[in-house]
Design a protein around this motif. Structure first.
Motif, PDB file in Angstrom:
ATOM      1  N   VAL A  49     -26.609  20.821 116.067  1.00 20.63           N
ATOM      2  CA  VAL A  49     -27.419  20.194 115.029  1.00 20.63           C
ATOM      3  C   VAL A  49     -28.307  21.253 114.391  1.00 20.63           C
ATOM      4  O   VAL A  49     -28.638  22.268 115.013  1.00 20.63           O
ATOM      5  CB  VAL A  49     -28.285  19.042 115.587  1.00 20.63           C
ATOM      6  CG1 VAL A  49     -27.437  17.978 116.236  1.00 20.63           C
ATOM      7  CG2 VAL A  49     -29.323  19.557 116.566  1.00 20.63           C
ATOM      8  N   ASP A  50     -28.680  20.997 113.140  1.00 16.76           N
ATOM      9  CA  ASP A  50     -29.654  21.847 112.464  1.00 16.76           C
ATOM     10  C   ASP A  50     -30.784  20.962 111.962  1.00 16.76           C
ATOM     11  O   ASP A  50     -30.948  19.836 112.440  1.00 16.76           O
ATOM     12  CB  ASP A  50     -28.996  22.658 111.346  1.00 16.76           C
ATOM     13  CG  ASP A  50     -28.319  21.797 110.287  1.00 16.76           C
ATOM     14  OD1 ASP A  50     -28.651  20.589 110.193  1.00 16.76           O
ATOM     15  OD2 ASP A  50     -27.470  22.313 109.537  1.00 16.76           O
ATOM     16  N   GLU A  51     -31.550  21.449 111.002  1.00 13.29           N
ATOM     17  CA  GLU A  51     -32.688  20.663 110.503  1.00 13.29           C
ATOM     18  C   GLU A  51     -32.259  19.377 109.816  1.00 13.29           C
ATOM     19  O   GLU A  51     -33.084  18.479 109.565  1.00 13.29           O
ATOM     20  CB  GLU A  51     -33.550  21.501 109.553  1.00 13.29           C
ATOM     21  CG  GLU A  51     -32.859  21.945 108.286  1.00 13.29           C
ATOM     22  CD  GLU A  51     -32.053  23.226 108.454  1.00 13.29           C
ATOM     23  OE1 GLU A  51     -31.582  23.754 107.430  1.00 13.29           O
ATOM     24  OE2 GLU A  51     -31.917  23.696 109.602  1.00 13.29           O
ATOM     25  N   ASP A  52     -30.961  19.219 109.498  1.00 12.04           N
ATOM     26  CA  ASP A  52     -30.447  18.009 108.866  1.00 12.04           C
ATOM     27  C   ASP A  52     -29.573  17.189 109.812  1.00 12.04           C
ATOM     28  O   ASP A  52     -28.781  16.347 109.367  1.00 12.04           O
ATOM     29  CB  ASP A  52     -29.638  18.363 107.611  1.00 12.04           C
ATOM     30  CG  ASP A  52     -30.516  18.888 106.486  1.00 12.04           C
ATOM     31  OD1 ASP A  52     -31.642  18.377 106.349  1.00 12.04           O
ATOM     32  OD2 ASP A  52     -30.083  19.795 105.767  1.00 12.04           O
ATOM     33  N   GLY A  53     -29.698  17.424 111.102  1.00 10.81           N
ATOM     34  CA  GLY A  53     -28.924  16.645 112.060  1.00 10.81           C
ATOM     35  C   GLY A  53     -27.581  17.265 112.393  1.00 10.81           C
ATOM     36  O   GLY A  53     -27.379  18.486 112.280  1.00 10.81           O
ATOM     37  N   MET A  54     -26.619  16.432 112.785  1.00 13.79           N
ATOM     38  CA  MET A  54     -25.311  16.919 113.228  1.00 13.79           C
ATOM     39  C   MET A  54     -24.597  17.719 112.146  1.00 13.79           C
ATOM     40  O   MET A  54     -24.536  17.304 110.989  1.00 13.79           O
ATOM     41  CB  MET A  54     -24.436  15.739 113.675  1.00 13.79           C
ATOM     42  CG  MET A  54     -23.021  16.135 114.079  1.00 13.79           C
ATOM     43  SD  MET A  54     -21.963  14.730 114.464  1.00 13.79           S
ATOM     44  CE  MET A  54     -22.255  14.569 116.223  1.00 13.79           C
ATOM     45  N   ARG A  55     -24.023  18.854 112.543  1.00 18.68           N
ATOM     46  CA  ARG A  55     -23.208  19.668 111.621  1.00 18.68           C
ATOM     47  C   ARG A  55     -21.822  19.018 111.516  1.00 18.68           C
ATOM     48  O   ARG A  55     -20.887  19.383 112.218  1.00 18.68           O
ATOM     49  CB  ARG A  55     -23.094  21.085 112.162  1.00 18.68           C
ATOM     50  CG  ARG A  55     -24.358  21.925 112.048  1.00 18.68           C
ATOM     51  CD  ARG A  55     -24.537  22.467 110.643  1.00 18.68           C
ATOM     52  NE  ARG A  55     -23.342  23.158 110.178  1.00 18.68           N
ATOM     53  CZ  ARG A  55     -23.058  24.445 110.441  1.00 18.68           C
ATOM     54  NH1 ARG A  55     -23.898  25.168 111.182  1.00 18.68           N
ATOM     55  NH2 ARG A  55     -21.963  25.000 109.961  1.00 18.68           N
ATOM     56  N   THR A  56     -21.702  18.061 110.631  1.00 15.37           N
ATOM     57  CA  THR A  56     -20.447  17.309 110.514  1.00 15.37           C
ATOM     58  C   THR A  56     -19.281  18.189 110.109  1.00 15.37           C
ATOM     59  O   THR A  56     -18.119  17.840 110.374  1.00 15.37           O
ATOM     60  CB  THR A  56     -20.613  16.164 109.496  1.00 15.37           C
ATOM     61  OG1 THR A  56     -21.153  16.692 108.279  1.00 15.37           O
ATOM     62  CG2 THR A  56     -21.563  15.097 110.034  1.00 15.37           C
ATOM     63  N   ASP A  57     -19.550  19.322 109.480  1.00 13.33           N
ATOM     64  CA  ASP A  57     -18.471  20.225 109.081  1.00 13.33           C
ATOM     65  C   ASP A  57     -17.820  20.916 110.277  1.00 13.33           C
ATOM     66  O   ASP A  57     -16.743  21.515 110.147  1.00 13.33           O
ATOM     67  CB  ASP A  57     -18.993  21.288 108.109  1.00 13.33           C
ATOM     68  CG  ASP A  57     -20.129  22.114 108.713  1.00 13.33           C
ATOM     69  OD1 ASP A  57     -21.105  21.505 109.205  1.00 13.33           O
ATOM     70  OD2 ASP A  57     -20.047  23.361 108.677  1.00 13.33           O
ATOM     71  N   LEU A  58     -18.460  20.820 111.475  1.00 12.99           N
ATOM     72  CA  LEU A  58     -17.925  21.464 112.673  1.00 12.99           C
ATOM     73  C   LEU A  58     -17.180  20.494 113.587  1.00 12.99           C
ATOM     74  O   LEU A  58     -16.737  20.871 114.665  1.00 12.99           O
ATOM     75  CB  LEU A  58     -19.056  22.134 113.455  1.00 12.99           C
ATOM     76  CG  LEU A  58     -19.825  23.244 112.728  1.00 12.99           C
ATOM     77  CD1 LEU A  58     -20.929  23.804 113.619  1.00 12.99           C
ATOM     78  CD2 LEU A  58     -18.877  24.351 112.285  1.00 12.99           C
ATOM     79  N   ILE A  59     -17.043  19.232 113.158  1.00 11.62           N
ATOM     80  CA  ILE A  59     -16.332  18.247 113.983  1.00 11.62           C
ATOM     81  C   ILE A  59     -14.830  18.532 113.918  1.00 11.62           C
ATOM     82  O   ILE A  59     -14.259  18.638 112.832  1.00 11.62           O
ATOM     83  CB  ILE A  59     -16.618  16.815 113.485  1.00 11.62           C
ATOM     84  CG1 ILE A  59     -18.098  16.487 113.643  1.00 11.62           C
ATOM     85  CG2 ILE A  59     -15.763  15.807 114.261  1.00 11.62           C
ATOM     86  CD1 ILE A  59     -18.478  15.131 113.098  1.00 11.62           C
ATOM     87  N   VAL A  95     -10.832  17.947 113.910  1.00 12.72           N
ATOM     88  CA  VAL A  95     -10.006  16.860 113.370  1.00 12.72           C
ATOM     89  C   VAL A  95      -8.602  16.872 113.975  1.00 12.72           C
ATOM     90  O   VAL A  95      -7.713  16.174 113.497  1.00 12.72           O
ATOM     91  CB  VAL A  95      -9.907  16.966 111.829  1.00 12.72           C
ATOM     92  CG1 VAL A  95     -11.277  16.758 111.201  1.00 12.72           C
ATOM     93  CG2 VAL A  95      -9.320  18.309 111.403  1.00 12.72           C
ATOM     94  N   ASP A  96      -8.415  17.644 115.059  1.00 12.32           N
ATOM     95  CA  ASP A  96      -7.081  17.786 115.640  1.00 12.32           C
ATOM     96  C   ASP A  96      -6.716  16.660 116.583  1.00 12.32           C
ATOM     97  O   ASP A  96      -5.543  16.469 116.916  1.00 12.32           O
ATOM     98  CB  ASP A  96      -6.988  19.122 116.389  1.00 12.32           C
ATOM     99  CG  ASP A  96      -8.018  19.225 117.506  1.00 12.32           C
ATOM    100  OD1 ASP A  96      -9.158  18.764 117.300  1.00 12.32           O
ATOM    101  OD2 ASP A  96      -7.686  19.760 118.580  1.00 12.32           O
ATOM    102  N   LYS A  97      -7.703  15.894 117.041  1.00  9.46           N
ATOM    103  CA  LYS A  97      -7.441  14.871 118.052  1.00  9.46           C
ATOM    104  C   LYS A  97      -8.407  13.711 117.863  1.00  9.46           C
ATOM    105  O   LYS A  97      -9.592  13.910 117.593  1.00  9.46           O
ATOM    106  CB  LYS A  97      -7.613  15.475 119.450  1.00  9.46           C
ATOM    107  CG  LYS A  97      -7.373  14.503 120.595  1.00  9.46           C
ATOM    108  CD  LYS A  97      -7.623  15.196 121.938  1.00  9.46           C
ATOM    109  CE  LYS A  97      -7.473  14.216 123.099  1.00  9.46           C
ATOM    110  NZ  LYS A  97      -7.789  14.857 124.395  1.00  9.46           N
TER     111      LYS A  97
END
Length: 467
Positions: A223-233, A235-237
């Motif tokens: 997480v950063d100052e804006d919460g979860m880094r959704t770009d790092l989730i 998508v392979d499974k």
């Protein structure tokens, strides 16, 4: 002579002190089978007690089988009352435990997530509770529905729509015994062994434990100052679900912006999975109105978790789940297996408390109080440490994050600080991937008054300056 210690300053009856100490010595084998206890009159004189106190203690020991009375010859320890234990596991006596509690009374505890307990609306709550009990039918005192009382779920669904932007029918609500039970229900409902849970890092250690105990693997996303880094989730499974505290990330305090919320929902749709949204203490937002829920953007994909522990009191043990309709029946069945249903009378009281506007009034009142406490804490930190610290995550909730430039909070450091009778909590405790938050502390201020906040930071300063 049987030596017992009587402490009249303790909030424990004299009879219980006599009974507990003799009982403990019998269980531990210090008083062996056949040992003759002093006559009640003799022990009463020795301890400067009323003889009736000793007689009542002896009668309790006799009733439970620890001793036997022999007509005309006294009271003796009964055979078979010694319970052998591993010495490492021997518990402290009840007097030692009580003294430890007394000793810690002057400790200042910056634990997060606890509201101002002395500001609980006792009179108003008590009045409503009395009305509920007097007006309740006989059936209201029986077993209830696992999903919770209908009138409470209707009141709660309207309240959440108005205050949190939640969209749900009352049938989608499951009333739980706090958020912790909600997380356990979700784990049982959505997880199988070897599943993967996409989860914020850092995140509450207790939540990590609940989800891991199901056999699932935690996949931490920073997480950063804006919460979860959704770009790092990844998508392979397909994961079991994605867990997020979108309106107030715990512990770092970020608020998930709309772009990341949309990205998260699109990802859940693509992977055919769910998002679990923990709405952690977001009612207490100090810079503007509370943030709307993620659930309101896609009720079919989001499981919403809420609790009244942070708003009112942890002792109520009332929380709730809002589920997509497809999951509700299975969750009701699980709830029945867990504990049949949440406490009915508390649901009825809270329903009236919300309906008559008392909850809104209480939140507004507490928000003003917490603003003052937050301000004092920030001022004290800057006065004590100056530019050695930076403060963040303080726009919402009952805690803030303070990061030190020159201190790492390992076990040795925390032990050193505790000697100054102040208790603080490192962010690193809640980290899955260790090593990134060693200089940060979580300082909760909800249940500390102004004087305690000042004194606590002063003690923390003394501890760190000594180094």
């Amino acid at each position: 002579m049987l030596w017992l210690h009587i402490d009249r300053s303790l909030d424990i009856s004299l009879k219980k002190q006599v009974y507990e100490q003799i009982r403990t010595r019998i269980l531990q084998g210090e008083l062996t089978a056949g040992y003759r206890l002093p006559a009640s009159r003799e022990l009463a004189i020795q301890l400067n007690l009323s003889r009736n106190v000793v007689i009542e203690a002896y009668e309790q020991l006799l009733a439970e089988g620890y001793v036997k009375g022999r007509q005309g010859s006294g009271t003796y320890v009964a055979p078979g009352a010694y319970l052998e234990r591993d010495l490492k596991e021997q518990p402290s006596s009840f007097l030692e435990t009580h003294r430890d509690e007394e000793k810690e009374k002057d400790e200042i505890d910056f634990r997060s997530g606890i509201p101002a307990l002395n500001h609980f609306p006792k009179k108003k709550w008590g009045k409503l509770s009395k009305q509920v009990c007097e007006e309740a039918s006989n059936a209201d005192f029986g077993y209830d529905n696992p999903e919770g009382r209908s009138e409470f779920r209707h009141v709660l669904s309207r309240y959440l729509k108005r205050t949190r932007g939640v969209h749900c029918h009352p049938d989608q609500l499951i009333i739980t015994s706090g958020a912790t039970q909600g997380f356990s229900l979700i784990a049982n409902l959505l997880l199988s062994p070897d599943d993967r849970v996409i989860i914020e890092d850092p995140i509450t250690h207790e939540i990590q434990t609940i989800f891991s105990s199901s056999g699932a693997t935690l996949y931490p996303v920073p997480v950063d100052e804006d919460g979860m880094r959704t770009d790092l989730i990844p998508v392979d499974k397909k994961p079991g679900f994605v867990f997020v505290t979108s309106s107030h990330q715990f512990p770092l305090g970020g608020i998930l912006p709309i772009q990341r919320r949309i990205q998260l929902i699109q990802l859940a749709r693509k992977l055919d999975t769910y998002i679990v949204e923990d709405d952690y203490d977001s009612e207490f937002r100090y810079d503007g109105e509370p943030i709307h829920s993620l659930q309101g953007l896609d009720p079919e994909r989001v499981v919403y978790v809420g609790t009244f522990s942070k708003i009112l009191s942890p002792s109520l043990r009332l929380g709730y789940l809002i589920l997509p309709p497809v999951l509700t029946q299975q969750c009701r069945e699980l709830k029945w297996f867990f504990d049949l249903h949440a406490p009915s009378l508390e649901q009825m009281t809270l329903s009236r408390f919300i309906h008559n506007g008392s909850l809104d009034h209480h939140i507004q009142k507490m928000r003003k109080l917490y603003v003052k406490r937050r301000k004092i804490l920030k001022v004290c930190l800057k006065e004590e440490f100056g530019d050695r610290v930076s403060i963040s995550g303080d726009s919402t909730g009952l805690h803030l994050i303070v990061e030190f430039k020159d201190v790492q909070f390992d076990e040795g450091m925390l032990s050193h600080i505790s000697r100054y009778k102040v208790k603080v909590y490192p962010v690193e405790l809640h980290s899955i991937q260790k090593g990134f938050h060693r200089k940060k502390l979580i300082l909760g201020y909800g249940n500390l008054n102004e004087e305690q906040i000042r004194e606590g930071i002063c003690r923390l300063g003394q501890a760190l300056h000594r180094l």
